[in-house]
Design an enzyme around this catalytic site. Sequence first.
Site, PDB file in Angstrom:
ATOM      1  N   ARG A 222       0.749  -1.232  -0.273  1.00 26.85           N
ATOM      2  CA  ARG A 222      -0.432   0.116   0.241  1.00 26.85           C
ATOM      3  C   ARG A 222       0.495   1.506  -0.214  1.00 26.85           C
ATOM      4  NH1 ARG A 222      -3.517  -2.790  -1.795  1.00 26.85           N
ATOM      5  NH2 ARG A 222      -5.527  -3.309  -0.665  1.00 26.85           N
ATOM      6  N   HIS A 270      -1.507   0.613  -9.674  1.00 29.11           N
ATOM      7  CA  HIS A 270      -2.371  -0.644  -8.853  1.00 29.11           C
ATOM      8  C   HIS A 270      -3.606  -1.468  -9.708  1.00 29.11           C
ATOM      9  CE1 HIS A 270      -4.781  -0.517  -4.606  1.00 29.11           C
ATOM     10  NE2 HIS A 270      -4.441  -2.183  -5.510  1.00 29.11           N
TER      11      HIS A 270
HETATM   12  P1  NDP Z   1      -1.541 -12.218   4.599  1.00 29.43           P
HETATM   13  O1  NDP Z   1      -1.923 -11.290   5.338  1.00 29.43           O
HETATM   14  O2  NDP Z   1      -1.889 -13.296   3.883  1.00 29.43           O
HETATM   15  O3  NDP Z   1       0.280 -11.292   4.668  1.00 29.43           O
HETATM   16  C1  NDP Z   1       0.321 -10.468   5.399  1.00 29.43           C
HETATM   17  C2  NDP Z   1       1.451 -10.833   5.773  1.00 29.43           C
HETATM   18  O4  NDP Z   1       2.136  -9.918   6.628  1.00 29.43           O
HETATM   19  C3  NDP Z   1       1.813 -11.777   7.112  1.00 29.43           C
HETATM   20  O5  NDP Z   1       3.153 -12.530   6.733  1.00 29.43           O
HETATM   21  C4  NDP Z   1       1.927 -11.133   8.023  1.00 29.43           C
HETATM   22  O6  NDP Z   1       2.563 -11.853   8.896  1.00 29.43           O
HETATM   23  C5  NDP Z   1       2.897 -10.464   7.661  1.00 29.43           C
HETATM   24  N1  NDP Z   1       3.043  -9.010   8.945  1.00 29.43           N
HETATM   25  C6  NDP Z   1       1.878  -8.590   8.563  1.00 29.43           C
HETATM   26  N2  NDP Z   1       1.770  -7.181  10.003  1.00 29.43           N
HETATM   27  C7  NDP Z   1       3.093  -7.089  10.216  1.00 29.43           C
HETATM   28  C8  NDP Z   1       4.388  -6.879  10.797  1.00 29.43           C
HETATM   29  N3  NDP Z   1       3.641  -6.125  11.555  1.00 29.43           N
HETATM   30  N4  NDP Z   1       4.827  -6.561  10.897  1.00 29.43           N
HETATM   31  C9  NDP Z   1       5.522  -8.067  10.653  1.00 29.43           C
HETATM   32  N5  NDP Z   1       5.009  -8.768   9.719  1.00 29.43           N
HETATM   33  C10 NDP Z   1       3.542  -8.491   9.252  1.00 29.43           C
HETATM   34  O7  NDP Z   1      -2.104 -11.121   3.258  1.00 29.43           O
HETATM   35  P2  NDP Z   1      -1.494 -11.057   1.335  1.00 29.43           P
HETATM   36  O8  NDP Z   1      -0.679 -11.984   1.151  1.00 29.43           O
HETATM   37  O9  NDP Z   1      -3.100 -11.539   1.091  1.00 29.43           O
HETATM   38  O10 NDP Z   1      -1.386  -9.644   0.736  1.00 29.43           O
HETATM   39  C11 NDP Z   1      -0.670  -8.753   1.144  1.00 29.43           C
HETATM   40  C12 NDP Z   1      -0.912  -7.577   0.932  1.00 29.43           C
HETATM   41  O11 NDP Z   1      -1.309  -7.154  -0.418  1.00 29.43           O
HETATM   42  C13 NDP Z   1      -2.909  -6.796   1.523  1.00 29.43           C
HETATM   43  O12 NDP Z   1      -2.856  -6.029   2.652  1.00 29.43           O
HETATM   44  C14 NDP Z   1      -2.747  -5.500   0.213  1.00 29.43           C
HETATM   45  O13 NDP Z   1      -2.854  -4.229   1.006  1.00 29.43           O
HETATM   46  C15 NDP Z   1      -1.478  -6.053  -0.750  1.00 29.43           C
HETATM   47  N6  NDP Z   1      -2.172  -6.250  -2.062  1.00 29.43           N
HETATM   48  C16 NDP Z   1      -2.416  -5.218  -3.349  1.00 29.43           C
HETATM   49  C17 NDP Z   1      -2.600  -5.399  -4.346  1.00 29.43           C
HETATM   50  C18 NDP Z   1      -2.139  -4.398  -6.132  1.00 29.43           C
HETATM   51  O14 NDP Z   1      -2.614  -5.096  -7.111  1.00 29.43           O
HETATM   52  N7  NDP Z   1      -1.023  -3.952  -6.100  1.00 29.43           N
HETATM   53  C19 NDP Z   1      -3.462  -6.806  -4.773  1.00 29.43           C
HETATM   54  C20 NDP Z   1      -3.936  -7.610  -3.309  1.00 29.43           C
HETATM   55  C21 NDP Z   1      -3.003  -7.139  -1.975  1.00 29.43           C
HETATM   56  P3  NDP Z   1       2.659 -13.705   9.881  1.00 29.43           P
HETATM   57  O15 NDP Z   1       2.154 -14.133   8.466  1.00 29.43           O
HETATM   58  O16 NDP Z   1       3.069 -14.098  10.851  1.00 29.43           O
HETATM   59  O17 NDP Z   1       1.167 -12.531  10.145  1.00 29.43           O
END
Ligand code: NDP
Length: 307
Positions: A222, A270
């Site tokens: 984001r 995006h």
């Molecule tokens: P998930 O929830 O599957 O994965 C999120 C990951 O981030 C997890 O590994 C999580 O750790 C880690 N994480 C979250 N908070 C923290 C933190 N504070 N410190 C360290 N690690 C953290 O999400 P997705 O992979 O499905 O999607 C990720 C993001 O991608 C979406 O939220 C969105 O913003 C973005 N996105 C962008 C798109 C685009 O077209 N540009 C399309 C789709 C998504 P843990 O596994 O340990 O919980």
Amino acid sequence: MKKIAVLLRSNTEEWLRLLRAALPQHIVVADAAEAADAAYAVVGKPAPGVLAALRELQVVFSVNAGVEALLESGEVPGGIPIVRMADAGLAEGMLEWVLATTLAWHRNLFAYREQQLQGIWAPLPEALARDRRVTVLGAGHLGGRVAAALAQIGFNTRAWSRTPKQIPGVVSWAGDAALPGAIQDAEILINLLPLTPATENLLDAPLLAGVAPNAVLINAGRGRHVVDQAVLDLLDSGRLRAAVLDVFREEPLPQTHPFWRHPGVYITPHVAAPTHASTAVAAIAENLLKFESGAALRHVVDLSRGY
Ligand code: NDP
């Protein structure tokens, strides 16, 4: 027969058709008047008051993986679970976009294009993937898949997440204290974190100072993860070679924003991983049917963590 309300701002007809085909035992509607007794809502960024009007709502299915806008809007009534999108299409799309951008920089394609336009034949140093340090921030549905694929190609791959992961070929770094180490000397830094209070403005000047000189930043998480001025300053100082940005604080990116005309910034609007209705509906239908047969919902947003 339970009712599903499709409350989207575009492509509604396609979603209705696919949901009706996938869930023939359900009534699928888009009209607000018909939706009042819906048990399920399929939403992106719902208009104010629309969800509150659904008096029998049980579950909200987001068509997006990132749910920060939904959470910040406060439109989802308390106690109703929100299921984020985690389907095959998003993972495949993101993998394609990240591999395309990573490999383009790894193999100097943009530099050769510029040389071509000036008629310059000048081979650049060409590293093997095994000698290129790549860090992926976020190792979930998208980041985990991306990190695994980069490692399979041979990149020296690290992934950073809240909790430790076991991904073949990937060194897992977990927790706040591990972040500087996870990005230390990264030549390509890829952000796939969700936007939460803990991750907003994470990519600031002090953190980005840890990457390798001439590194490439790739952001498909984001826009609010990144401090824009820090990226511009690091590009100007040469610390960053390029910033490949798919997401922005304000979208569409305002015409006055310096990113548009900076030679080190590469913009896509995006599009890294758009939601594809076909795969998204398959994921919703599978989750919903299992839920109705008594299983726990999958991919429910943890409100305390914000993702
Ligand atoms: P998930 O929830 O599957 O994965 C999120 C990951 O981030 C997890 O590994 C999580 O750790 C880690 N994480 C979250 N908070 C923290 C933190 N504070 N410190 C360290 N690690 C953290 O999400 P997705 O992979 O499905 O999607 C990720 C993001 O991608 C979406 O939220 C969105 O913003 C973005 N996105 C962008 C798109 C685009 O077209 N540009 C399309 C789709 C998504 P843990 O596994 O340990 O919980």
